[in-house]
Design an enzyme around this catalytic site. Structure first.
Site, PDB file in Angstrom:
ATOM      1  N   SER A   1       1.242   8.330  -9.496  1.00 36.75           N
ATOM      2  CA  SER A   1       2.520   8.404 -10.229  1.00 36.75           C
ATOM      3  C   SER A   1       3.566   9.133  -9.383  1.00 36.75           C
ATOM      4  O   SER A   1       4.733   8.751  -9.353  1.00 36.75           O
ATOM      5  CB  SER A   1       2.336   9.176 -11.537  1.00 36.75           C
TER       6      SER A   1
ATOM      7  N   GLY B   1     -19.592  -8.252 -34.263  1.00 34.39           N
ATOM      8  CA  GLY B   1     -20.533  -8.107 -33.141  1.00 34.39           C
ATOM      9  C   GLY B   1     -20.295  -9.133 -32.038  1.00 34.39           C
ATOM     10  O   GLY B   1     -20.422  -8.831 -30.853  1.00 34.39           O
TER      11      GLY B   1
ATOM     12  N   HIS C   1     -13.756 -10.215 -34.757  1.00 30.53           N
ATOM     13  CA  HIS C   1     -14.923 -11.011 -34.367  1.00 30.53           C
ATOM     14  C   HIS C   1     -16.244 -10.270 -34.609  1.00 30.53           C
ATOM     15  O   HIS C   1     -17.318 -10.848 -34.375  1.00 30.53           O
ATOM     16  CB  HIS C   1     -14.832 -11.418 -32.888  1.00 30.53           C
TER      17      HIS C   1
ATOM     18  N   ALA D   1       0.813  -1.221   0.000  1.00 31.38           N
ATOM     19  CA  ALA D   1       0.000   0.000   0.000  1.00 31.38           C
ATOM     20  C   ALA D   1       0.843   1.266   0.000  1.00 31.38           C
ATOM     21  O   ALA D   1       1.337   1.701   1.044  1.00 31.38           O
ATOM     22  CB  ALA D   1      -0.937  -0.009   1.198  1.00 31.38           C
TER      23      ALA D   1
ATOM     24  N   THR E   1       2.329   4.156 -15.189  1.00 35.10           N
ATOM     25  CA  THR E   1       1.524   4.343 -16.403  1.00 35.10           C
ATOM     26  C   THR E   1       2.426   4.419 -17.637  1.00 35.10           C
ATOM     27  O   THR E   1       3.643   4.554 -17.517  1.00 35.10           O
ATOM     28  CB  THR E   1       0.734   5.673 -16.316  1.00 35.10           C
TER      29      THR E   1
ATOM     30  N   GLU F   1       1.464  -0.023 -11.805  1.00 34.20           N
ATOM     31  CA  GLU F   1       2.921  -0.172 -11.709  1.00 34.20           C
ATOM     32  C   GLU F   1       3.656   0.711 -12.720  1.00 34.20           C
ATOM     33  O   GLU F   1       4.574   0.266 -13.400  1.00 34.20           O
ATOM     34  CB  GLU F   1       3.316  -1.650 -11.801  1.00 34.20           C
TER      35      GLU F   1
ATOM     36  N   THR G   1      -0.013   3.829  -2.911  1.00 37.10           N
ATOM     37  CA  THR G   1      -0.832   4.821  -3.620  1.00 37.10           C
ATOM     38  C   THR G   1      -1.891   5.432  -2.693  1.00 37.10           C
ATOM     39  O   THR G   1      -2.469   4.740  -1.863  1.00 37.10           O
ATOM     40  CB  THR G   1      -1.530   4.154  -4.830  1.00 37.10           C
ATOM     41  N   GLU G   2      -2.109   6.731  -2.879  1.00 32.16           N
ATOM     42  CA  GLU G   2      -3.126   7.444  -2.090  1.00 32.16           C
ATOM     43  C   GLU G   2      -4.007   8.234  -3.047  1.00 32.16           C
ATOM     44  O   GLU G   2      -3.640   8.441  -4.217  1.00 32.16           O
ATOM     45  CB  GLU G   2      -2.438   8.404  -1.121  1.00 32.16           C
TER      46      GLU G   2
ATOM     47  N   GLU H   1       2.745   6.876 -19.509  1.00 32.59           N
ATOM     48  CA  GLU H   1       3.425   8.182 -19.508  1.00 32.59           C
ATOM     49  C   GLU H   1       4.639   8.169 -18.583  1.00 32.59           C
ATOM     50  O   GLU H   1       5.682   8.756 -18.894  1.00 32.59           O
ATOM     51  CB  GLU H   1       2.446   9.300 -19.087  1.00 32.59           C
TER      52      GLU H   1
END
Ligand SMILES: Cc1cc2nc3c(=O)[nH]c(=O)nc-3n(C[C@H](O)[C@H](O)[C@H](O)COP(=O)(O)OP(=O)(O)OC[C@H]3O[C@@H](n4cnc5c(N)ncnc54)[C@H](O)[C@@H]3O)c2cc1C
Length: 389
Positions: free
Chosen positions: A135, A340, A338, A127, A365, A363, A129-130, A367
């Protein structure tokens, strides 16, 4: 230059290919049905049973060092295995694994966290990311304040994979606001029953990550993983542990998808001929075939650098960027071929379409990978054409 696999490598890869075909592919329809009903694709018991079945043939702790009962396979071999697992969307992973940074635990923590995680009796989540820091991970605001010999954690984490199921988290908090990411962030091992709670986040994937809420969660000093202030280094080590593994998995998914597209193109007739006869379709198949091969070599090259102990970050960023981009282009083409039917939920193409979209986000982006690659090239940390040194 030898591109062939050794006999042993081929045997390991073929074993996993057979396992996927025999044990996982038959579960696909049921997994799809469950995920659409917002249930986990595999229950914990089913996953465990499959993991134990693989263990009987020695497949346990693929990258876990042998001293911890694992196979200790090379990065290259692991990439080949991931590609095989990517051929199905059944959410299987081999047992016997633990987050790489848990190996930094002290002896007492290893008994409480590392070994039970390898055994599969405890589950972790990572944990960092907030809501205000993804990023730009250095911008985290979660704090840990010293109170006597304890630390009190306050803050919110978001998009945490496995956060709804984990019974402990490796959470990153600011312990010294003056220093910030440069020595002021610490990683804590925090059990769920120490007081944090999680909330499910509904995503376009059929399995949700979680928000973790820390509201005056008190933990003793003994919960610090590694050193005080070393958290950011650990976080980067976790993220860098195997960025090549994400695009590796996409190789298998793309191979399976393009095989489906080839079969459909050869059998679906319009205007009196199979659509495979049309150049518009042929070019989509051709481009996809080329891109899968290019991705394979980017991934294997990055993995090879890891095995050589080289600084592989540039190669890994290139593999991750290319993999995310091309897998999304390929699944889009396969859906298009494929017609529809590709858009319906009768076929798994739309399932992969949604799953592969994530590859461009988590993990790092697209960018952020480009930012890393450009910075390396512009500042001379890596050279254009310098892949072979
Ligand atoms: C399903 C899922 C699972 C995840 N699992 C975890 C987990 O287990 N643990 C964890 O800690 N995190 C996890 N994450 C978080 C993930 O790593 C972040 O979402 C990701 O790093 C992007 O951060 P962000 O969402 O805050 O986007 P932002 O950082 O706000 O970025 C928004 C947009 O701006 C772009 N951007 C940002 N900075 C720049 C720049 N300098 N130049 C150009 N463009 C820029 C980004 O590329 C993006 O397009 C997960 C996310 C998802 C969706």
């Amino acid at each position: 230059m030898d591109f062939s696999l050794s006999v042993e490598e081929r045997e390991i890869r073929d074993w996993v290919r057979t396992f996927v075909q025999k044990e996982l592919v038959p579960l696909e329809q049921e997994v799809l049905r469950r995920e659409r009903a917002h249930q986990p694709g595999l229950t914990d018991d089913e996953l465990r049973e499959l993991q134990l079945k693989a263990k009987e043939s020695g497949f346990w702790g693929v990258q876990t060092p042998e001293e911890y009962g694992g196979m200790g396979l090379s990065a290259t071999m692991t990439a080949l295995l991931e590609a095989e697992l990517g051929r199905t969307y059944v959410p299987f992973r081999f047992g016997g694994a633990a987050d790489n940074i848990l190996f930094h635990a002290n002896e007492e923590q290893k008994q409480r966290y590392l070994l039970p995680t390898i055994e599969g009796t405890r589950t972790s989540c990572f944990a960092i990311t907030e809501p205000g820091a993804g990023s730009d991970a250095k911008a985290i605001r979660t704090t840990a304040r010293k109170d006597g010999s304890d630390w009190i954690i306050n803050g919110e984490k978001t998009f945490i994979t496995g956060g709804n199921e984990a019974d402990f988290t490796m959470v990153f908090a600011i312990t010294d606001p003056e220093k910030g990411a440069n020595g002021g962030v610490t990683c804590f091992l925090v059990d769920r029953d120490m007081g944090w709670r999680s909330e499910y986040i509904d995503t376009m994937g059929e399995w949700g990550p979680a928000s973790l809420i820390f509201d005056d969660v008190r933990v003793p000093e003994s919960q610090i993983l590694g050193e005080l202030g070393q958290g950011f280094t650990l976080a980067m080590q976790w993220i860098g542990r195997g960025r090549y593994l994400l695009p590796a998995r996409a190789i298998g998914s793309c191979e399976r998808l393009v095989s489906m597209a080839i079969e459909h193109a050869n059998t679906r007739e319009t205007f009196g001929a199979p659509i495979a006869d049309r150049q518009a379709i042929q070019w989509m198949i051709a481009d996809s075939g080329v891109e899968i091969e290019a991705l394979r070599w980017l991934v294997l090259h990055a993995a090879w650098q890891v095995d050589q102990g080289m600084d592989s970050r540039h190669a890994q960023s290139m593999a991750k960027l290319f993999g995310g981009q091309k897998a999304n282009e390929i699944v889009d083409r396969v859906l298009q071929i494929h017609g529809g039917m590709g858009y319906t939920r009768e076929l798994p193409v739309e399932r992969w379409y949604r799953e592969l979209r994530l590859l461009r986000i988590y993990e790092g982006t697209d960018e952020i990978q480009r930012r890393t690659i450009a910075r390396n090239l512009l500042k001379g940390h890596a050279k254009v054409g310098g892949a072979l040194g």
